[in-house]
Scaffold this motif. Structure first.
Motif, PDB file in Angstrom:
ATOM      1  N   UNK A 135       0.807  -1.213   0.000  1.00 55.26           N
ATOM      2  CA  UNK A 135       0.000   0.000   0.000  1.00 55.26           C
ATOM      3  C   UNK A 135       0.841   1.264   0.000  1.00 55.26           C
ATOM      4  N   UNK A 136       2.062   1.162   0.525  1.00 48.83           N
ATOM      5  CA  UNK A 136       2.904   2.346   0.704  1.00 48.83           C
ATOM      6  C   UNK A 136       3.368   2.890  -0.642  1.00 48.83           C
ATOM      7  N   UNK A 137       3.070   4.145  -0.864  1.00 45.35           N
ATOM      8  CA  UNK A 137       3.425   4.780  -2.130  1.00 45.35           C
ATOM      9  C   UNK A 137       4.917   5.099  -2.180  1.00 45.35           C
ATOM     10  N   UNK A 138       5.462   5.144  -3.385  1.00 41.37           N
ATOM     11  CA  UNK A 138       6.848   5.574  -3.560  1.00 41.37           C
ATOM     12  C   UNK A 138       7.014   6.961  -2.950  1.00 41.37           C
ATOM     13  N   UNK A 139       8.145   7.171  -2.299  1.00 41.79           N
ATOM     14  CA  UNK A 139       8.373   8.417  -1.591  1.00 41.79           C
ATOM     15  C   UNK A 139       7.740   8.453  -0.212  1.00 41.79           C
ATOM     16  N   UNK A 140       7.279   7.301   0.250  1.00 39.95           N
ATOM     17  CA  UNK A 140       6.622   7.224   1.549  1.00 39.95           C
ATOM     18  C   UNK A 140       7.590   7.264   2.716  1.00 39.95           C
ATOM     19  N   UNK A 141       7.023   7.109   3.913  1.00 37.94           N
ATOM     20  CA  UNK A 141       7.807   7.203   5.144  1.00 37.94           C
ATOM     21  C   UNK A 141       7.485   6.025   6.069  1.00 37.94           C
ATOM     22  N   UNK A 142       8.521   5.430   6.632  1.00 37.37           N
ATOM     23  CA  UNK A 142       8.374   4.481   7.731  1.00 37.37           C
ATOM     24  C   UNK A 142       9.145   5.064   8.909  1.00 37.37           C
ATOM     25  N   UNK A 143       8.459   5.255  10.021  1.00 42.24           N
ATOM     26  CA  UNK A 143       9.070   5.852  11.206  1.00 42.24           C
ATOM     27  C   UNK A 143       8.846   4.909  12.378  1.00 42.24           C
ATOM     28  N   UNK A 144       9.935   4.415  12.934  1.00 39.31           N
ATOM     29  CA  UNK A 144       9.886   3.447  14.027  1.00 39.31           C
ATOM     30  C   UNK A 144      10.194   4.146  15.352  1.00 39.31           C
ATOM     31  N   UNK A 145       9.328   3.973  16.322  1.00 36.24           N
ATOM     32  CA  UNK A 145       9.555   4.583  17.633  1.00 36.24           C
ATOM     33  C   UNK A 145      10.381   3.626  18.472  1.00 36.24           C
ATOM     34  N   UNK A 146      11.635   3.973  18.623  1.00 38.20           N
ATOM     35  CA  UNK A 146      12.599   3.169  19.369  1.00 38.20           C
ATOM     36  C   UNK A 146      12.666   3.671  20.813  1.00 38.20           C
ATOM     37  N   UNK A 147      13.831   3.716  21.377  1.00 41.53           N
ATOM     38  CA  UNK A 147      13.994   4.168  22.761  1.00 41.53           C
ATOM     39  C   UNK A 147      15.455   4.480  23.032  1.00 41.53           C
ATOM     40  N   UNK A 148      15.671   5.409  23.947  1.00 42.58           N
ATOM     41  CA  UNK A 148      17.035   5.734  24.364  1.00 42.58           C
ATOM     42  C   UNK A 148      17.728   4.556  25.042  1.00 42.58           C
ATOM     43  N   UNK A 149      16.964   3.529  25.433  1.00 39.18           N
ATOM     44  CA  UNK A 149      17.581   2.380  26.104  1.00 39.18           C
ATOM     45  C   UNK A 149      18.452   1.567  25.158  1.00 39.18           C
ATOM     46  N   UNK A 150      18.429   1.848  23.856  1.00 38.93           N
ATOM     47  CA  UNK A 150      19.322   1.137  22.940  1.00 38.93           C
ATOM     48  C   UNK A 150      20.702   1.785  22.887  1.00 38.93           C
TER      49      UNK A 150
END
Length: 254
Positions: A135-150
């Motif tokens: 479904x994701x269009x070209x030029x799209x965005x994937x944003x993963x919410x990580x953590x400072x614990x890494x």
């Protein structure tokens, strides 16, 4: 024109906390926001209402993560929600925010808890991207919410920290793998934020002061502190940023 006008965003775990802050900010920026939730239906509806009251567009998407069929159920609800809104099929922004916390120090980790954290924090985001790419269009965005614990040792919850480390590794691999489609993939890493997840840790004035002291600004983060950075990454202004780990912890550990 708002920077995300004509864009569609899916934010997992958006009924409360950081996810809600992200959903509301993307809504203000013009995106049609799919507000995912697992069990907190009332809270999710409140998020949708808040976005609509601010002039934005949003709809709820229910699916429990970490169980068999979770990804298929989520996207079935997402697709149906788009149709109900009269919106075109497709996706521009995927924010993997939903996560489970807990586990304790190494001597307290239990296999069942570990398996649950991996299922929700690692497996679900991976397969949400896999299915989302249809479904994701070209030029799209994937944003993963990580953590400072890494990046800062957090032995109080070793399994949780491990799952967020896996998310960062996934970010790197996907950023390179999806670059040919113009899709950017980045991790955003909060520190301590004033959400339900940290409610126990800030139950007293002394506890709140201790958490605030981790930041060079001597305060606990707010969901909006994280949401504003996510909104930047979702915008065209961040088109040349990918595969990055953005520390949004208020200078924790400096």
């Amino acid at each position: 024109m708002a920077p995300l006008t004509d864009k569609t965003a899916l934010v997992t775990g958006a009924s409360r906390g950081i996810g809600r802050g992200i959903a509301e900010r993307l809504g203000r920026d013009g995106a049609l926001v799919a507000v995912h939730y697992g069990t907190q239906e009332t809270a999710a509806k409140e998020t949708v209402a808040a976005i609509r009251e601010s002039g934005g567009r949003a709809f709820p998407v229910r699916a429990e993560l970490g169980v068999d069929g979770d990804v298929a159920a989520l996207y079935a609800a997402f697709d149906a929600g788009l149709e109900a809104q009269g919106a075109q099929p497709g996706l521009d922004i995927l924010v993997n925010n939903a996560a489970a916390s807990g586990s304790g120090p190494i001597d307290a980790v239990e296999p069942a808890v570990f398996d649950r954290l991996v299922a929700i924090n690692v497996k679900a985001p991976l397969f949400l991207v896999q299915e989302g790419l249809k479904r994701l269009r070209d030029g799209g965005r994937v944003i993963n919410i990580s953590s400072a614990v890494t990046r800062h040792a957090f032995p109080e919850s070793v399994a949780y920290a491990m799952t967020k480390g896996a998310l960062d590794t996934m970010t790197l691999a996907l950023a390179k793998g999806l670059g040919s489609r113009g899709i950017t993939v980045n991790s955003v890493a909060p520190g301590f934020v004033a959400t339900d997840m940290n409610a126990r840790r800030r139950a007293t004035p002394e506890a709140r002061a201790a958490l605030a002291a981790h930041s060079v600004f001597n305060r606990i983060g707010e969901p909006s502190d994280i949401a504003d950075v996510v909104a930047f990454l979702a915008s065209d202004d961040a088109r040349w940023i990918t595969g990055q780990y953005l520390d949004v912890s208020g200078g924790t550990g400096l």
